[in-house]
Scaffold this active site. Structure first.
Site, short mmCIF file in Angstrom:
data_model
loop_
_atom_site.label_atom_id
_atom_site.label_comp_id
_atom_site.label_asym_id
_atom_site.label_seq_id
_atom_site.Cartn_x
_atom_site.Cartn_y
_atom_site.Cartn_z
N GLU A 98 0.80 -1.22 0.00
CA GLU A 98 0.00 0.00 0.00
C GLU A 98 0.84 1.27 0.00
O GLU A 98 0.39 2.30 -0.51
CB GLU A 98 -0.96 0.00 1.20
CG GLU A 98 -2.14 -0.93 1.06
CD GLU A 98 -3.15 -0.50 0.01
OE1 GLU A 98 -3.17 0.70 -0.34
OE2 GLU A 98 -3.93 -1.35 -0.44
N THR A 99 2.05 1.22 0.55
CA THR A 99 2.86 2.43 0.60
C THR A 99 3.39 2.84 -0.77
O THR A 99 3.80 3.98 -0.96
CB THR A 99 4.05 2.27 1.58
OG1 THR A 99 4.92 1.24 1.10
CG2 THR A 99 3.56 1.92 2.98
N LYS A 101 1.49 1.95 -3.64
CA LYS A 101 0.36 1.80 -4.56
C LYS A 101 0.00 3.18 -5.08
O LYS A 101 -0.97 3.81 -4.66
CB LYS A 101 -0.82 1.15 -3.84
CG LYS A 101 -1.93 0.69 -4.78
CD LYS A 101 -3.10 0.10 -4.01
CE LYS A 101 -4.15 -0.45 -4.96
NZ LYS A 101 -5.36 -0.92 -4.26
N THR A 155 -1.69 -14.27 -5.57
CA THR A 155 -0.85 -15.13 -4.72
C THR A 155 -1.17 -14.95 -3.24
O THR A 155 -0.49 -15.53 -2.39
CB THR A 155 0.63 -14.82 -4.95
OG1 THR A 155 0.87 -13.43 -4.65
CG2 THR A 155 1.03 -15.11 -6.39
N THR A 156 -2.16 -14.12 -2.92
CA THR A 156 -2.60 -13.94 -1.53
C THR A 156 -4.07 -14.32 -1.44
O THR A 156 -4.79 -14.35 -2.45
CB THR A 156 -2.44 -12.47 -1.08
OG1 THR A 156 -3.25 -11.64 -1.92
CG2 THR A 156 -0.98 -12.03 -1.16
N LYS A 168 -12.58 -3.76 -11.11
CA LYS A 168 -12.03 -2.46 -10.75
C LYS A 168 -10.51 -2.52 -10.59
O LYS A 168 -9.97 -3.51 -10.09
CB LYS A 168 -12.65 -1.94 -9.45
CG LYS A 168 -14.11 -1.58 -9.59
CD LYS A 168 -14.60 -0.65 -8.50
CE LYS A 168 -14.62 -1.30 -7.15
NZ LYS A 168 -15.28 -0.45 -6.14
#
Length: 409
Positions: A98-99, A101, A155-156, A168
């Site tokens: 997220e940092t 993204k 992969t998660t 989306k």
């Protein structure tokens, strides 16, 4: 001069002094979500021929954007697969969380596509990684030459059941969660539980939050599966090391994907803004960005669900026993129901106001009706939110910290 009558159906023309044309067109959308087992085993041909829209044959080229951590753990195996099948695969490892993204990550993928000289008709980009990477690559593919096909291999757990199955894409911008994005379906998503073998408990819990979301709003049966098997599935990394756990893992993942697609398919472009799959996503975008990087996406969603469950209880749509049952399952799945960011004055009111802007001026807030049902509220007040926070804080203290205990399967 061509007359209006000669135009194809769907194009109309008024022949007055100020001419105007109205164009109507329909684009068929089709994509595949494919359950796979050991996708990159050398003998597997699923990736080669299971999707007729993206066949892969000896001598073909593919650009593969892969999460750097996934590349470190699985990269050799994946490279051997493509070499074995005679595919010229060019790998681009990327950091994806997220940092990062953000737009700069999109540009990196665009640069890779441009440098590869991709044929956007015949050479779909392959994205291998978690939800963040899938979002970044999907967004980049959607804007490169006005649309380049791509394939997702999550992969998660959160990628398997959530980020990998919708249309989306998005990246964060100016403290806004997924503020930049498009609707861009992948050709196909391959759902392979084998990747979960190397995931840590926290990231498995992160994905279980999105599964729990579908259970709470649509399926008491799925909730009971999580209640019965959730901690054991985490301990087993969803690998199905016994017949019972294999059945449970298959049912939990398949049912959550089915329920998600059942909601998405009639409303892919979100023309209807009352979406029950927005449950857990009213306050969480602000919470996640405010607490970054302390909270994972699913953890923020879990806190949102805990808060809105408390709201549901205070409004009478959820009984006391069901509220305790929900919060207990969250804790047993390793999900927090509280974070100190909730103490920030005015944060949740601002979060709701931001969500209202994105939902065309109304709250359209999904709230639970018992376990497995929902309704939409448009009149939640700041006072109610404050009362729900107090209740949740007390419940959190009573329940203690979330724990996942590794036990033999």
């Amino acid at each position: 001069m061509r007359s209006a009558a000669s135009f194809k159906l769907g194009l109309s023309h008024t022949a007055d002094a100020d001419s105007a044309w109205k164009v109507e067109a329909v684009k068929q959308v089709e994509y595949h979500v494919i359950a796979a087992r050991n996708l990159f085993a050398l003998k597997s041909t699923q990736l080669l021929d299971s999707c007729s829209a993206a066949p892969l044959t000896r001598g073909d080229r593919r650009l593969i954007i892969i999460d750097a951590n996934v590349d470190r753990i699985h990269g050799d195996r994946i490279r051997r697969y493509f070499e074995h099948h005679g595919v010229d695969a060019h790998f681009v490892p990327m950091r994806a969380d997220e940092t990062v993204k953000e737009w700069s990550s999109v540009i990196r993928v665009v640069d890779a596509m441009n440098g590869f000289g991709i044929d956007r008709r015949r050479e779909p980009v392959i994205a291998i990684g978690g939800g963040v990477l899938l979002d970044v690559v999907g967004f980049a593919a959607s804007v490169y030459r006005r649309g380049t096909p791509y394939i997702r291999i999550p992969t998660t757990l959160i990628g398997l059941v959530d980020a990998g199955v919708g249309v989306k894409t998005g990246v964060n911008y100016a403290m806004g969660k997924n503020r930049l994005g498009t609707y861009a379906p992948a050709i196909a998503t391959y759902v392979d539980r084998a990747f979960l073998r190397t995931l840590d408990d926290r990231h498995l819990s992160n994905g279980l939050a999105e599964i729990l979301k579908m259970a709470l709003i649509k399926s008491v049966d799925l909730f009971e599966l999580l209640e019965t098997y959730g901690p054991r599935l985490i301990a087993d990394n969803f690998q199905g090391t016994s017949g019972e756990l294999d059945t449970a893992a298959t049912q939990v993942i398949a049912e959550s994907i089915h329920l998600m697609l059942e909601e998405l398919q009639p409303n892919l472009w979100e023309s209807c803004l009352e979406r029950c799959v927005d449950y857990g996503h009213t306050f969480s975008p602000t919470l996640e960005m405010e607490a970054l990087p302390a909270l994972l996406h699913g953890e923020a969603v879990g806190i949102d669900m805990a808060l809105t469950s408390a709201l549901g209880f205070l409004r009478g749509s959820l009984g006391s026993a069901d509220l305790d049952r929900i919060l207990t399952v969250m804790k047993r799945l390793g999900l927090p129901v509280w974070n100190d960011v909730l103490d920030k004055t005015g944060l949740l009111d601002a979060a709701l106001a931001d969500t209202v802007r994105h939902r065309d001026g109304r709250q359209r807030l999904p709230l639970p009706v018992g376990i497995g049902g929902h309704h939409f509220a448009n009149d939640v007040t700041p006072g109610e939110i404050a009362s729900a926070l107090k209740l949740l804080s007390r419940k959190n203290a009573e329940l203690g910290e979330p724990t996942v205990t590794r036990v033999a399967s």
